[in-house]
Write a protein that holds these residues in place. Sequence first.
Motif, PDB file in Angstrom:
ATOM      1  N   THR A  32      35.829  46.993   0.752  1.00 46.76           N
ATOM      2  CA  THR A  32      36.266  47.260  -0.618  1.00 46.76           C
ATOM      3  C   THR A  32      35.893  46.115  -1.548  1.00 46.76           C
ATOM      4  OG1 THR A  32      38.138  48.542   0.218  1.00 46.76           O
ATOM      5  CG2 THR A  32      38.273  47.763  -2.065  1.00 46.76           C
ATOM      6  N   ALA A  33      35.369  46.455  -2.714  1.00 46.83           N
ATOM      7  CA  ALA A  33      35.038  45.443  -3.719  1.00 46.83           C
ATOM      8  C   ALA A  33      36.303  45.111  -4.500  1.00 46.83           C
ATOM      9  CB  ALA A  33      33.939  45.946  -4.653  1.00 46.83           C
ATOM     10  N   ALA A  34      36.875  43.932  -4.268  1.00 46.39           N
ATOM     11  CA  ALA A  34      38.182  43.589  -4.829  1.00 46.39           C
ATOM     12  C   ALA A  34      38.101  42.530  -5.915  1.00 46.39           C
ATOM     13  CB  ALA A  34      39.117  43.109  -3.718  1.00 46.39           C
ATOM     14  N   SER A  35      36.902  42.196  -6.399  1.00 46.00           N
ATOM     15  CA  SER A  35      36.767  41.224  -7.487  1.00 46.00           C
ATOM     16  C   SER A  35      35.685  41.695  -8.436  1.00 46.00           C
ATOM     17  CB  SER A  35      36.430  39.835  -6.934  1.00 46.00           C
ATOM     18  OG  SER A  35      35.105  39.797  -6.425  1.00 46.00           O
ATOM     19  N   ASP A  36      35.732  41.184  -9.666  1.00 47.28           N
ATOM     20  CA  ASP A  36      34.713  41.546 -10.648  1.00 47.28           C
ATOM     21  C   ASP A  36      33.330  41.089 -10.218  1.00 47.28           C
ATOM     22  OD1 ASP A  36      36.715  42.651 -12.146  1.00 47.28           O
ATOM     23  OD2 ASP A  36      36.859  40.986 -13.573  1.00 47.28           O
ATOM     24  N   GLU A  37      33.262  39.951  -9.537  1.00 50.68           N
ATOM     25  CA  GLU A  37      31.970  39.410  -9.113  1.00 50.68           C
ATOM     26  C   GLU A  37      31.348  40.192  -7.969  1.00 50.68           C
ATOM     27  OE1 GLU A  37      34.208  36.665 -11.450  1.00 50.68           O
ATOM     28  OE2 GLU A  37      34.739  37.756  -9.619  1.00 50.68           O
ATOM     29  N   ALA A  38      32.140  41.009  -7.281  1.00 51.82           N
ATOM     30  CA  ALA A  38      31.611  41.775  -6.150  1.00 51.82           C
ATOM     31  C   ALA A  38      30.546  42.761  -6.599  1.00 51.82           C
ATOM     32  CB  ALA A  38      32.746  42.508  -5.444  1.00 51.82           C
ATOM     33  N   VAL A  39      30.612  43.210  -7.847  1.00 52.10           N
ATOM     34  CA  VAL A  39      29.622  44.169  -8.344  1.00 52.10           C
ATOM     35  C   VAL A  39      28.229  43.567  -8.305  1.00 52.10           C
ATOM     36  CG1 VAL A  39      28.936  45.560 -10.327  1.00 52.10           C
ATOM     37  CG2 VAL A  39      31.355  45.278  -9.786  1.00 52.10           C
ATOM     38  N   LEU A  40      28.097  42.285  -8.640  1.00 55.79           N
ATOM     39  CA  LEU A  40      26.794  41.628  -8.626  1.00 55.79           C
ATOM     40  C   LEU A  40      26.226  41.570  -7.210  1.00 55.79           C
ATOM     41  CD1 LEU A  40      27.639  38.637 -11.014  1.00 55.79           C
ATOM     42  CD2 LEU A  40      26.449  40.759 -11.604  1.00 55.79           C
ATOM     43  N   VAL A  41      27.059  41.175  -6.265  1.00 53.92           N
ATOM     44  CA  VAL A  41      26.600  41.072  -4.874  1.00 53.92           C
ATOM     45  C   VAL A  41      26.278  42.450  -4.315  1.00 53.92           C
ATOM     46  CG1 VAL A  41      27.216  40.273  -2.558  1.00 53.92           C
ATOM     47  CG2 VAL A  41      27.951  38.973  -4.556  1.00 53.92           C
ATOM     48  N   ASP A  42      27.101  43.446  -4.637  1.00 51.36           N
ATOM     49  CA  ASP A  42      26.847  44.799  -4.147  1.00 51.36           C
ATOM     50  C   ASP A  42      25.535  45.344  -4.706  1.00 51.36           C
ATOM     51  OD1 ASP A  42      29.202  44.524  -2.865  1.00 51.36           O
ATOM     52  OD2 ASP A  42      30.298  46.036  -4.015  1.00 51.36           O
ATOM     53  N   GLY A  43      25.243  45.049  -5.973  1.00 52.74           N
ATOM     54  CA  GLY A  43      23.991  45.499  -6.557  1.00 52.74           C
ATOM     55  C   GLY A  43      22.786  44.915  -5.841  1.00 52.74           C
ATOM     56  N   LYS A 252      40.421  42.164  -8.890  1.00 50.13           N
ATOM     57  CA  LYS A 252      40.621  43.377  -9.683  1.00 50.13           C
ATOM     58  C   LYS A 252      41.377  44.478  -8.941  1.00 50.13           C
ATOM     59  CE  LYS A 252      36.250  45.729  -8.576  1.00 50.13           C
ATOM     60  NZ  LYS A 252      35.021  46.320  -9.135  1.00 50.13           N
ATOM     61  N   LYS A 253      41.659  44.269  -7.651  1.00 44.04           N
ATOM     62  CA  LYS A 253      42.403  45.265  -6.896  1.00 44.04           C
ATOM     63  C   LYS A 253      43.535  44.589  -6.148  1.00 44.04           C
ATOM     64  CE  LYS A 253      38.925  48.864  -6.164  1.00 44.04           C
ATOM     65  NZ  LYS A 253      38.234  49.715  -5.174  1.00 44.04           N
ATOM     66  N   SER A 254      44.740  45.117  -6.325  1.00 43.79           N
ATOM     67  CA  SER A 254      45.886  44.555  -5.620  1.00 43.79           C
ATOM     68  C   SER A 254      45.813  44.905  -4.143  1.00 43.79           C
ATOM     69  CB  SER A 254      47.188  45.087  -6.221  1.00 43.79           C
ATOM     70  OG  SER A 254      47.230  46.499  -6.124  1.00 43.79           O
TER      71      SER A 254
END
Length: 335
Positions: A32-43, A252-254
């Motif tokens: 699960t992507a639980a931080s805003d920065e995870a989007v960059l790494v996932d991309g 970004k996710k509890s």
Amino acid sequence: MKIPSSIWTLLIGIVLTLASLWYGQNHGLLPTAASDEAVLVDGLFNTMMIVSTGIFLLVEGVLIYAAFKYRRRAGDNEDGPPIEGNVPLEILWTAIPAIIVLGISIYSFEVYNDLGGFDPHSIHEAPMTQEAMTSPGTAIAATLSNAQTEQSQTALPETPTQEMDNAHQMSQMEYEGEAPYIQVNIAGLQYAWIFTYPETGVTTGEMHLPIGRQVRINMTANDVIHAFWVPEFRLKQDAIPGRQSEFRFTPKKSGDYTLICAELCGPYHGAMRSPIVVESEEAFNNWMQEQLVASKETLNQAVAMKPADLSPDQFLAPYTKDMGIHSEILHQVHH
């Protein structure tokens, strides 16, 4: 009607492209992507999966086709025809991977830079004594001593009501722009993580974070190299003795997550895990107040239990003996 080979090549290319794009976005290999920065790494990861899937299907498809098409037939005992090298083809299949690797390298650097990795000021000397870097027992004592010093310098409220009011005021100040982030100092040592909130002086063995607030980490190690790794946050950063690393992220996710040491640091490296709790702002403030009250009660109990005729070294000696901390070390930390 015979379909031209160019049409077959085009159709196969379209199918390979669509299959690669679909699998690159639906591989399900990441947590699960639980931080805003995870989007960059996932991309970045998805891009590499798309490229690698396309190359895999193309190469394996050509091999299977060639093995079937040019297999040896029954009764065919002749040698195969001599085939010379094709220079343009060799240049092509060398240039294409080189361009792909270069493009992924540039993309990776951009992601690394956006995450704050390429910052000459993000790593600097940590304020730590030489003894704390050479002796595990001293490292523990120094860490606990620093935590106690920070707590003693923080004026604790006299009543729970006043503590909650101060926490509410602190939260309002943060949202108004005076301190729009949460500061956490992390110390790694064999085999635990110690978290300190410098705004309140709270020191714990687990990290609590409010959802949607940026977190700024100052991290160091007291003995050997450790590594901060939370897969759901897509973060991995080394903790180096004598150096202080700084990085930031925004949960970004509890939920409950696990901080894992990703650097082999000793025989009990596998057990070096600490919980991270991402919760609402209200829950975070309540937890912080519980820690403040518990710290005050612990401090009062320690003061009440300590006989007046004993020095701090003498009072702590029975408790530190089992930890391998000698009285000389406590004396050095005290002074």
